[in-house]
Design a protein around this motif. Structure first.
Motif, PDB file in Angstrom:
ATOM      1  N   ALA A   1       0.822  -1.201   0.000  1.00 46.38           N
ATOM      2  CA  ALA A   1       0.000   0.000   0.000  1.00 46.38           C
ATOM      3  C   ALA A   1       0.865   1.264   0.000  1.00 46.38           C
ATOM      4  CB  ALA A   1      -0.930  -0.002   1.212  1.00 46.38           C
ATOM      5  N   ARG A   2       0.565   2.163  -0.911  1.00 46.75           N
ATOM      6  CA  ARG A   2       1.242   3.449  -1.013  1.00 46.75           C
ATOM      7  C   ARG A   2       0.209   4.569  -1.068  1.00 46.75           C
ATOM      8  NH1 ARG A   2       6.230   3.970  -3.584  1.00 46.75           N
ATOM      9  NH2 ARG A   2       5.839   6.198  -3.244  1.00 46.75           N
ATOM     10  N   HIS A   3       0.584   5.762  -0.599  1.00 44.53           N
ATOM     11  CA  HIS A   3      -0.268   6.920  -0.818  1.00 44.53           C
ATOM     12  C   HIS A   3      -0.371   7.143  -2.321  1.00 44.53           C
ATOM     13  CE1 HIS A   3      -0.808   8.066   3.352  1.00 44.53           C
ATOM     14  NE2 HIS A   3       0.486   7.889   3.552  1.00 44.53           N
ATOM     15  N   ILE A   4      -1.602   7.259  -2.824  1.00 44.05           N
ATOM     16  CA  ILE A   4      -1.820   7.246  -4.261  1.00 44.05           C
ATOM     17  C   ILE A   4      -1.106   8.396  -4.964  1.00 44.05           C
ATOM     18  CG2 ILE A   4      -3.571   7.497  -6.056  1.00 44.05           C
ATOM     19  CD1 ILE A   4      -5.443   5.843  -4.386  1.00 44.05           C
ATOM     20  N   ARG A   5      -1.165   9.601  -4.402  1.00 47.00           N
ATOM     21  CA  ARG A   5      -0.567  10.751  -5.080  1.00 47.00           C
ATOM     22  C   ARG A   5       0.940  10.571  -5.264  1.00 47.00           C
ATOM     23  NH1 ARG A   5      -3.776  15.790  -2.059  1.00 47.00           N
ATOM     24  NH2 ARG A   5      -5.861  15.259  -2.874  1.00 47.00           N
ATOM     25  N   LYS A   6       1.620  10.230  -4.211  1.00 46.27           N
ATOM     26  CA  LYS A   6       3.074  10.025  -4.300  1.00 46.27           C
ATOM     27  C   LYS A   6       3.390   8.786  -5.131  1.00 46.27           C
ATOM     28  CE  LYS A   6       7.354  11.039  -2.991  1.00 46.27           C
ATOM     29  NZ  LYS A   6       8.123   9.907  -3.500  1.00 46.27           N
ATOM     30  N   GLY A   7       2.572   7.743  -4.967  1.00 44.55           N
ATOM     31  CA  GLY A   7       2.805   6.522  -5.712  1.00 44.55           C
ATOM     32  C   GLY A   7       2.661   6.718  -7.215  1.00 44.55           C
ATOM     33  N   LEU A   8       1.609   7.423  -7.643  1.00 43.56           N
ATOM     34  CA  LEU A   8       1.413   7.663  -9.061  1.00 43.56           C
ATOM     35  C   LEU A   8       2.522   8.530  -9.639  1.00 43.56           C
ATOM     36  CD1 LEU A   8      -2.451   8.203  -9.367  1.00 43.56           C
ATOM     37  CD2 LEU A   8      -1.121   6.172  -9.940  1.00 43.56           C
ATOM     38  N   TYR A   9       2.961   9.521  -8.874  1.00 41.08           N
ATOM     39  CA  TYR A   9       4.057  10.371  -9.348  1.00 41.08           C
ATOM     40  C   TYR A   9       5.325   9.535  -9.547  1.00 41.08           C
ATOM     41  CZ  TYR A   9       7.559  14.071  -9.536  1.00 41.08           C
ATOM     42  OH  TYR A   9       8.596  14.889  -9.926  1.00 41.08           O
ATOM     43  N   ASP A  10       5.657   8.727  -8.541  1.00 42.02           N
ATOM     44  CA  ASP A  10       6.877   7.913  -8.609  1.00 42.02           C
ATOM     45  C   ASP A  10       6.818   6.917  -9.759  1.00 42.02           C
ATOM     46  OD1 ASP A  10       7.928   9.227  -6.454  1.00 42.02           O
ATOM     47  OD2 ASP A  10       7.466   7.649  -4.999  1.00 42.02           O
ATOM     48  N   TYR A  11       5.705   6.191  -9.871  1.00 43.77           N
ATOM     49  CA  TYR A  11       5.644   5.106 -10.837  1.00 43.77           C
ATOM     50  C   TYR A  11       5.316   5.576 -12.248  1.00 43.77           C
ATOM     51  CZ  TYR A  11       6.294   1.979  -6.956  1.00 43.77           C
ATOM     52  OH  TYR A  11       6.823   1.345  -5.873  1.00 43.77           O
ATOM     53  N   ALA A  12       4.722   6.763 -12.398  1.00 42.88           N
ATOM     54  CA  ALA A  12       4.569   7.337 -13.734  1.00 42.88           C
ATOM     55  C   ALA A  12       5.944   7.556 -14.362  1.00 42.88           C
ATOM     56  CB  ALA A  12       3.791   8.644 -13.670  1.00 42.88           C
ATOM     57  N   LEU A  13       6.903   8.007 -13.543  1.00 41.57           N
ATOM     58  CA  LEU A  13       8.256   8.240 -14.034  1.00 41.57           C
ATOM     59  C   LEU A  13       9.063   6.944 -14.098  1.00 41.57           C
ATOM     60  CD1 LEU A  13       9.169  11.591 -12.248  1.00 41.57           C
ATOM     61  CD2 LEU A  13       8.360  11.228 -14.584  1.00 41.57           C
ATOM     62  N   THR A  14       8.964   6.123 -13.060  1.00 38.51           N
ATOM     63  CA  THR A  14       9.738   4.884 -13.038  1.00 38.51           C
ATOM     64  C   THR A  14       9.339   3.962 -14.183  1.00 38.51           C
ATOM     65  OG1 THR A  14       9.897   5.028 -10.627  1.00 38.51           O
ATOM     66  CG2 THR A  14      10.422   2.909 -11.624  1.00 38.51           C
ATOM     67  N   SER A  15       8.040   3.814 -14.414  1.00 39.64           N
ATOM     68  CA  SER A  15       7.592   2.903 -15.474  1.00 39.64           C
ATOM     69  C   SER A  15       7.899   3.437 -16.861  1.00 39.64           C
ATOM     70  CB  SER A  15       6.084   2.640 -15.340  1.00 39.64           C
ATOM     71  OG  SER A  15       5.352   3.846 -15.457  1.00 39.64           O
ATOM     72  N   SER A  16       7.935   4.746 -17.025  1.00 37.93           N
ATOM     73  CA  SER A  16       8.202   5.329 -18.338  1.00 37.93           C
ATOM     74  C   SER A  16       9.692   5.495 -18.622  1.00 37.93           C
ATOM     75  CB  SER A  16       7.512   6.692 -18.466  1.00 37.93           C
ATOM     76  OG  SER A  16       8.070   7.629 -17.558  1.00 37.93           O
ATOM     77  N   GLN A  17      10.504   5.592 -17.573  1.00 36.65           N
ATOM     78  CA  GLN A  17      11.922   5.899 -17.763  1.00 36.65           C
ATOM     79  C   GLN A  17      12.873   4.802 -17.295  1.00 36.65           C
ATOM     80  OE1 GLN A  17      12.706   8.914 -19.380  1.00 36.65           O
ATOM     81  NE2 GLN A  17      10.475   8.821 -19.599  1.00 36.65           N
ATOM     82  N   ARG A  18      12.413   3.875 -16.433  1.00 40.28           N
ATOM     83  CA  ARG A  18      13.350   2.938 -15.814  1.00 40.28           C
ATOM     84  C   ARG A  18      12.934   1.475 -15.906  1.00 40.28           C
ATOM     85  NH1 ARG A  18      12.700   7.007 -11.810  1.00 40.28           N
ATOM     86  NH2 ARG A  18      14.336   8.576 -11.924  1.00 40.28           N
ATOM     87  N   ASP A  19      11.960   1.175 -16.739  1.00 37.25           N
ATOM     88  CA  ASP A  19      11.640  -0.227 -16.991  1.00 37.25           C
ATOM     89  C   ASP A  19      12.772  -0.798 -17.838  1.00 37.25           C
ATOM     90  OD1 ASP A  19      10.664  -2.693 -17.960  1.00 37.25           O
ATOM     91  OD2 ASP A  19       8.595  -2.011 -17.724  1.00 37.25           O
ATOM     92  N   ARG A  20      13.507  -1.737 -17.286  1.00 36.08           N
ATOM     93  CA  ARG A  20      14.733  -2.209 -17.922  1.00 36.08           C
ATOM     94  C   ARG A  20      14.492  -2.991 -19.207  1.00 36.08           C
ATOM     95  NH1 ARG A  20      18.106  -4.782 -13.011  1.00 36.08           N
ATOM     96  NH2 ARG A  20      16.096  -5.779 -12.631  1.00 36.08           N
ATOM     97  N   ARG A  21      13.262  -3.321 -19.503  1.00 36.95           N
ATOM     98  CA  ARG A  21      12.958  -4.016 -20.747  1.00 36.95           C
ATOM     99  C   ARG A  21      12.915  -3.071 -21.944  1.00 36.95           C
ATOM    100  NH1 ARG A  21       7.349  -6.214 -19.034  1.00 36.95           N
ATOM    101  NH2 ARG A  21       7.404  -4.192 -17.986  1.00 36.95           N
ATOM    102  N   PHE A  22      12.784  -1.758 -21.670  1.00 35.58           N
ATOM    103  CA  PHE A  22      12.563  -0.800 -22.740  1.00 35.58           C
ATOM    104  C   PHE A  22      13.477   0.410 -22.581  1.00 35.58           C
ATOM    105  CE2 PHE A  22       8.514  -2.815 -21.525  1.00 35.58           C
ATOM    106  CZ  PHE A  22       8.197  -3.470 -22.715  1.00 35.58           C
ATOM    107  N   SER A  23      13.686   1.116 -23.681  1.00 35.77           N
ATOM    108  CA  SER A  23      14.374   2.406 -23.614  1.00 35.77           C
ATOM    109  C   SER A  23      13.422   3.430 -22.999  1.00 35.77           C
ATOM    110  CB  SER A  23      14.788   2.852 -25.019  1.00 35.77           C
ATOM    111  OG  SER A  23      13.641   3.004 -25.852  1.00 35.77           O
ATOM    112  N   PRO A  24      13.948   4.494 -22.375  1.00 36.07           N
ATOM    113  CA  PRO A  24      13.076   5.512 -21.780  1.00 36.07           C
ATOM    114  C   PRO A  24      12.155   6.153 -22.823  1.00 36.07           C
ATOM    115  CG  PRO A  24      15.329   5.765 -21.010  1.00 36.07           C
ATOM    116  CD  PRO A  24      15.376   4.758 -22.114  1.00 36.07           C
ATOM    117  N   ILE A  25      10.933   6.432 -22.418  1.00 35.93           N
ATOM    118  CA  ILE A  25       9.990   7.109 -23.314  1.00 35.93           C
ATOM    119  C   ILE A  25      10.494   8.524 -23.588  1.00 35.93           C
ATOM    120  CG2 ILE A  25       7.659   8.076 -23.446  1.00 35.93           C
ATOM    121  CD1 ILE A  25       6.662   5.611 -21.961  1.00 35.93           C
ATOM    122  N   GLN A  26      10.407   8.944 -24.844  1.00 37.80           N
ATOM    123  CA  GLN A  26      10.882  10.251 -25.266  1.00 37.80           C
ATOM    124  C   GLN A  26       9.711  11.161 -25.624  1.00 37.80           C
ATOM    125  OE1 GLN A  26      14.210  10.970 -25.126  1.00 37.80           O
ATOM    126  NE2 GLN A  26      14.484   8.891 -24.315  1.00 37.80           N
TER     127      GLN A  26
END
Length: 250
Positions: A118-143
């Motif tokens: 469980a995470r606070h939604i506001r902070k969680g969405l901010y963190d994972y919006a960036l992590t999933s778009s920029q640091r998913d090791r299967r893909f290059s960062p979204i441009q």
């Protein structure tokens, strides 16, 4: 959206490899049981499932997806400040998924990372919006040039339950976590609730794919299936394309 899960400083992120211990699953299940009662289906047309809480239900909203787009746009434009959220704060596990839409309307995964704790939604969405778009090791960062072809999905996870066996879940309703030991190693992986339905898999196909995603390459035998620990969960989903995001922002 469906790969092995790894314990990181940000929680349980989805990556292409690694394992975690069963204690993490137990802690996540314990956290969920403190906040949720029995689940109920809210929207059968969307397959969205939410858990009833003692205060309010954690339902995915368009404003949450708008917030993820705003976060990514700000990051790619050089603005690091978090946007002002237009939804109520709550606390639950969550995932952010990015997909790219091609000219024929077909989608391909561009990133998916989240947390089973469980995470606070506001902070969680901010963190994972960036992590999933920029640091998913299967893909290059979204441009920046990719924005107009993106689709984003917010998944809020609820109702962790122990499954009795590998078939004790429903396609399109439950996500799955498996954890097992083989050859002196521990393996684990998860699929979000929409994966099996999207791929057109049977339950057996889903389990076998999930086992492979965990990194295990041995034979999938009946004893192995019986020795797996299965945890099922449900989710509330909301998806917007970039064009829909722009319309909501007007």
């Amino acid at each position: 959206r469906g790969v092995a899960i790894k314990k990181t400083e940000r929680g349980l992120g989805i990556f292409s490899e690694s394992t975690y211990t069963s204690s993490v699953v137990e802690r996540a299940r314990h956290n969920l049981h403190k906040h949720f009662f029995l689940c109920r289906q809210k929207d059968s047309t969307m397959g969205s499932i939410v858990g009833a809480t003692t205060t309010s239900d954690p339902v995915a909203q368009p404003e949450m997806v708008v917030y993820c787009f705003q976060t990514l746009v700000g990051y790619l434009s050089g603005h690091q400040n978090a946007p002002e959220p237009r939804f109520q704060e709550a606390k639950c596990p969550l995932f952010v998924t990015w997909e790219k839409i091609n000219r024929s309307g077909q989608t391909s995964l561009r990133g998916c990372i989240g947390t089973l704790e469980a995470r606070h939604i506001r902070k969680g969405l901010y963190d994972y919006a960036l992590t999933s778009s920029q640091r998913d090791r299967r893909f290059s960062p979204i441009q920046l040039p990719e924005l107009e072809n993106l689709r984003c999905t917010v998944s809020l996870l609820t109702n962790y339950e122990r499954g009795n066996n590998h078939l004790d879940w429903e396609i399109g309703v439950h996500g799955l976590i498996i954890h097992f030991q083989a050859g002196g190693r521990e393996y684990s992986a998860t699929y979000l609730p929409e994966v099996a339905l999207h791929e057109g898999w049977s339950k057996q196909q889903t389990i076998e794919s999930l086992i492979r995603k965990s990194g295990y390459d041995g034979p999938v035998t009946e004893p192995l299936l019986q020795n797996c620990d299965y945890t099922r969960y449900q989710s509330s989903l909301k998806t917007l394309t970039y064009q829909e995001f722009l319309q909501h922002g007007r």
